[in-house]
Design a protein around this motif. Structure first.
Motif, PDB file in Angstrom:
ATOM      1  N   ARG A  35       0.829  -1.213   0.000  1.00  0.00           N
ATOM      2  CA  ARG A  35       0.000   0.000   0.000  1.00  0.00           C
ATOM      3  C   ARG A  35       0.863   1.264   0.000  1.00  0.00           C
ATOM      4  N   ALA A  36       1.958   1.202   0.754  1.00  0.00           N
ATOM      5  CA  ALA A  36       2.844   2.377   0.832  1.00  0.00           C
ATOM      6  C   ALA A  36       3.794   2.433  -0.365  1.00  0.00           C
ATOM      7  N   GLU A  37       3.752   1.392  -1.236  1.00  0.00           N
ATOM      8  CA  GLU A  37       4.701   1.280  -2.353  1.00  0.00           C
ATOM      9  C   GLU A  37       6.132   1.489  -1.841  1.00  0.00           C
ATOM     10  N   THR A  38       6.431   0.791  -0.756  1.00  0.00           N
ATOM     11  CA  THR A  38       7.747   0.912  -0.119  1.00  0.00           C
ATOM     12  C   THR A  38       8.849   0.484  -1.082  1.00  0.00           C
ATOM     13  N   ARG A  39       9.843   1.334  -1.257  1.00  0.00           N
ATOM     14  CA  ARG A  39      11.019   0.959  -2.063  1.00  0.00           C
ATOM     15  C   ARG A  39      12.245   1.238  -1.209  1.00  0.00           C
ATOM     16  N   ASP A  40      12.696   0.177  -0.466  1.00  0.00           N
ATOM     17  CA  ASP A  40      13.816   0.370   0.452  1.00  0.00           C
ATOM     18  C   ASP A  40      14.961  -0.567   0.099  1.00  0.00           C
ATOM     19  N   SER A  41      15.024  -0.939  -1.173  1.00  0.00           N
ATOM     20  CA  SER A  41      16.042  -1.832  -1.731  1.00  0.00           C
ATOM     21  C   SER A  41      15.916  -3.276  -1.209  1.00  0.00           C
ATOM     22  N   ARG A  42      14.855  -3.546  -0.446  1.00  0.00           N
ATOM     23  CA  ARG A  42      14.580  -4.942  -0.054  1.00  0.00           C
ATOM     24  C   ARG A  42      13.402  -5.441  -0.865  1.00  0.00           C
ATOM     25  N   LEU A  43      13.444  -6.711  -1.271  1.00  0.00           N
ATOM     26  CA  LEU A  43      12.287  -7.285  -1.973  1.00  0.00           C
ATOM     27  C   LEU A  43      11.181  -7.530  -0.954  1.00  0.00           C
ATOM     28  N   HIS A  44       9.927  -7.296  -1.351  1.00  0.00           N
ATOM     29  CA  HIS A  44       8.821  -7.585  -0.423  1.00  0.00           C
ATOM     30  C   HIS A  44       8.765  -9.094  -0.134  1.00  0.00           C
ATOM     31  N   LEU A  45       8.988  -9.889  -1.195  1.00  0.00           N
ATOM     32  CA  LEU A  45       8.904 -11.352  -1.034  1.00  0.00           C
ATOM     33  C   LEU A  45      10.317 -11.877  -0.775  1.00  0.00           C
ATOM     34  N   ASP A  46      10.841 -11.513   0.426  1.00  0.00           N
ATOM     35  CA  ASP A  46      12.253 -11.775   0.692  1.00  0.00           C
ATOM     36  C   ASP A  46      12.505 -13.061   1.474  1.00  0.00           C
ATOM     37  N   GLY A  47      11.477 -13.834   1.737  1.00  0.00           N
ATOM     38  CA  GLY A  47      11.682 -15.079   2.478  1.00  0.00           C
ATOM     39  C   GLY A  47      10.462 -15.966   2.374  1.00  0.00           C
ATOM     40  N   GLU A  48      10.590 -17.158   2.965  1.00  0.00           N
ATOM     41  CA  GLU A  48       9.518 -18.146   2.817  1.00  0.00           C
ATOM     42  C   GLU A  48       8.207 -17.672   3.446  1.00  0.00           C
ATOM     43  N   THR A  49       8.305 -16.988   4.594  1.00  0.00           N
ATOM     44  CA  THR A  49       7.071 -16.576   5.277  1.00  0.00           C
ATOM     45  C   THR A  49       6.332 -15.518   4.464  1.00  0.00           C
ATOM     46  N   ALA A  50       7.082 -14.558   3.927  1.00  0.00           N
ATOM     47  CA  ALA A  50       6.441 -13.525   3.085  1.00  0.00           C
ATOM     48  C   ALA A  50       5.799 -14.189   1.867  1.00  0.00           C
ATOM     49  N   MET A  51       6.483 -15.181   1.339  1.00  0.00           N
ATOM     50  CA  MET A  51       5.978 -15.885   0.156  1.00  0.00           C
ATOM     51  C   MET A  51       4.663 -16.614   0.486  1.00  0.00           C
ATOM     52  N   LYS A  52       4.652 -17.240   1.659  1.00  0.00           N
ATOM     53  CA  LYS A  52       3.427 -17.958   2.066  1.00  0.00           C
ATOM     54  C   LYS A  52       2.273 -16.979   2.242  1.00  0.00           C
ATOM     55  N   ALA A  53       2.594 -15.822   2.829  1.00  0.00           N
ATOM     56  CA  ALA A  53       1.537 -14.806   3.005  1.00  0.00           C
ATOM     57  C   ALA A  53       1.021 -14.352   1.644  1.00  0.00           C
ATOM     58  N   TYR A  54       1.918 -14.207   0.679  1.00  0.00           N
ATOM     59  CA  TYR A  54       1.511 -13.797  -0.671  1.00  0.00           C
ATOM     60  C   TYR A  54       0.561 -14.839  -1.260  1.00  0.00           C
ATOM     61  N   LEU A  55       0.892 -16.107  -1.092  1.00  0.00           N
ATOM     62  CA  LEU A  55       0.035 -17.162  -1.644  1.00  0.00           C
ATOM     63  C   LEU A  55      -1.356 -17.112  -1.019  1.00  0.00           C
ATOM     64  N   ALA A  56      -1.391 -16.899   0.301  1.00  0.00           N
ATOM     65  CA  ALA A  56      -2.685 -16.924   0.998  1.00  0.00           C
ATOM     66  C   ALA A  56      -3.500 -15.661   0.721  1.00  0.00           C
ATOM     67  N   ALA A  57      -2.815 -14.509   0.670  1.00  0.00           N
ATOM     68  CA  ALA A  57      -3.569 -13.246   0.676  1.00  0.00           C
ATOM     69  C   ALA A  57      -3.583 -12.504  -0.654  1.00  0.00           C
ATOM     70  N   ARG A  58      -2.599 -12.701  -1.512  1.00  0.00           N
ATOM     71  CA  ARG A  58      -2.530 -11.892  -2.746  1.00  0.00           C
ATOM     72  C   ARG A  58      -2.667 -12.690  -4.031  1.00  0.00           C
TER      73      ARG A  58
END
Ligand SMILES: C[S@@+](CC[C@H](N)C(=O)[O-])C[C@H]1O[C@@H](n2cnc3c(N)ncnc32)[C@H](O)[C@@H]1O
Length: 328
Positions: A35-58
């Motif tokens: 939502r904030a379109e954060t660009r802090d040189s880190r990938l949003h999908l930077d690990g397994e947990t973020a990836m799992k959240a993406y699968l469930a929610a996005r």
């Protein structure tokens, strides 16, 4: 719209045993970053947990937006039957699944993705599926891509919002150079997403591309802020999807915007391209008001009433995002 059964099952299997709290916290963090379109040189999908959240929610929503964009593209270019695909910023392979659902012709796919976790997940989901032969590569969309051979279809879905704006023109040039037939870019249907699509659109038109969809013309977009062009798909929420988002409603509306650009004019551009419905039709008694984008590069409201006979019957069948059959 729902995920195809095979993808839904693969996702459920992948998420099995993941504590709900872990998914909720990660989905909340992801949602705030998007939502904030954060660009802090880190990938949003930077690990397994973020990836799992993406699968469930996005994933259900991005899949729906991609699949709908492909359906509009296939309608505009019915002869287009891609054999090869290059997808940049592939995430868990959303485009691969949608393209396979849309075009039986697809044989080979090159999936390029910066995040190790996303590539690992994409490969795991596709492992047991009857998908085109897919190869996954680590690659950075802001640098020369690890692929030389053009593909019939090149795609970039929900990626531009993660890149610095000054990286976009060079990326568009690289994608277009790899496009043998069609380039499809999908973005969130926000004013900012629309502006990014406009940047892509003008760069591609200057490079000689033809707009296959959604615009029925190659002229500058007639919409003026605070208005913006976007479409919407209703997405069914699974139980896990609802629980992850702490949501009660069993569906959500995903707003998106897309651009399909072709090397050669497509069937829809052969004669006078049909107007595109660019807002939800307003139905009244014996009347329908449509907001249309027209082949002459203008946009505006058109009132169709029962007195218009066949035109009224056609207007009753069209929805936001559709083309209005010519002759109306
Ligand atoms: C929102 S996800 C979209 C995934 C998928 N395309 C979809 O539509 O569901 C954005 C993806 O782009 C990837 N990405 C972001 N910046 C990238 C870059 N510079 N190079 C390659 N991939 C990148 C992210 O890791 C992530 O997997």
């Amino acid at each position: 719209m729902e995920l195809p059964a095979q993808l839904r099952q693969a996702v459920e299997h992948y998420l099995e045993g993941t504590p709900l709290d872990e998914l909720r916290i990660a989905a909340d963090r992801l949602s705030r970053r998007y939502r904030a379109e954060t660009r802090d040189s880190r990938l949003h999908l930077d690990g397994e947990t973020a990836m799992k959240a993406y699968l469930a929610a996005r994933l259900p929503a991005t899949y729906a937006a991609i699949r709908a964009s492909m359906a509009y593209l296939a309608e505009a270019a019915p002869d287009f039957s891609p054999k090869t695909l290059i997808d940049v910023g592939a995430g868990p392979g959303s485009v691969l699944w949608a393209a396979r659902d849309c075009w039986d012709s697809l044989e080979d796919a090159t999936m390029i993705e910066a995040s190790d976790a996303a590539r690992k997940t994409g490969m795991a989901l596709a492992a047991d599926a009857i998908l085109p032969n897919a190869q996954w590569f680590a690659g950075d969309a802001t640098a020369p891509l690890p692929v030389k051979e053009p593909a019939d279809l090149v795609t970039l879905s929900y990626v531009l919002d993660e890149l610095a704006p000054d990286a976009v023109p060079a990326l568009v040039d690289r994608l277009w150079a790899l496009t043998a037939q069609m380039l499809l870019v999908v973005e969130p249907g926000t004013p900012a997403g629309w502006q990014r699509i406009l940047t892509v659109r003008s760069r591609l038109i200057a490079a000689g591309a033809h707009v296959a969809a959604p615009c029925p013309h190659d002229a500058p977009c007639p919409l003026v802020p605070p208005d913006w062009c976007h479409f919407s798909r209703r997405v069914a929420r699974s139980r896990l999807h609802r629980l992850t988002k702490n949501a009660e409603v069993p569906w959500e509306d995903e707003k998106f915007i897309y651009l399909a650009a072709s090397r050669q004019p497509v069937a829809a551009q052969a004669a006078t391209p049909a107007p595109r419905v660019i807002a939800p039709p307003q139905h009244g008694k014996g009347r329908i008001e449509l907001k249309l984008c027209l082949a002459d590069g203008t946009a505006g409201a058109r009132l169709v009433t029962k007195r218009d006979g066949e035109a009224f019957r056609s207007a009753r069948r069209v929805d936001w995002g559709d083309t209005l059959p010519t002759g109306n």
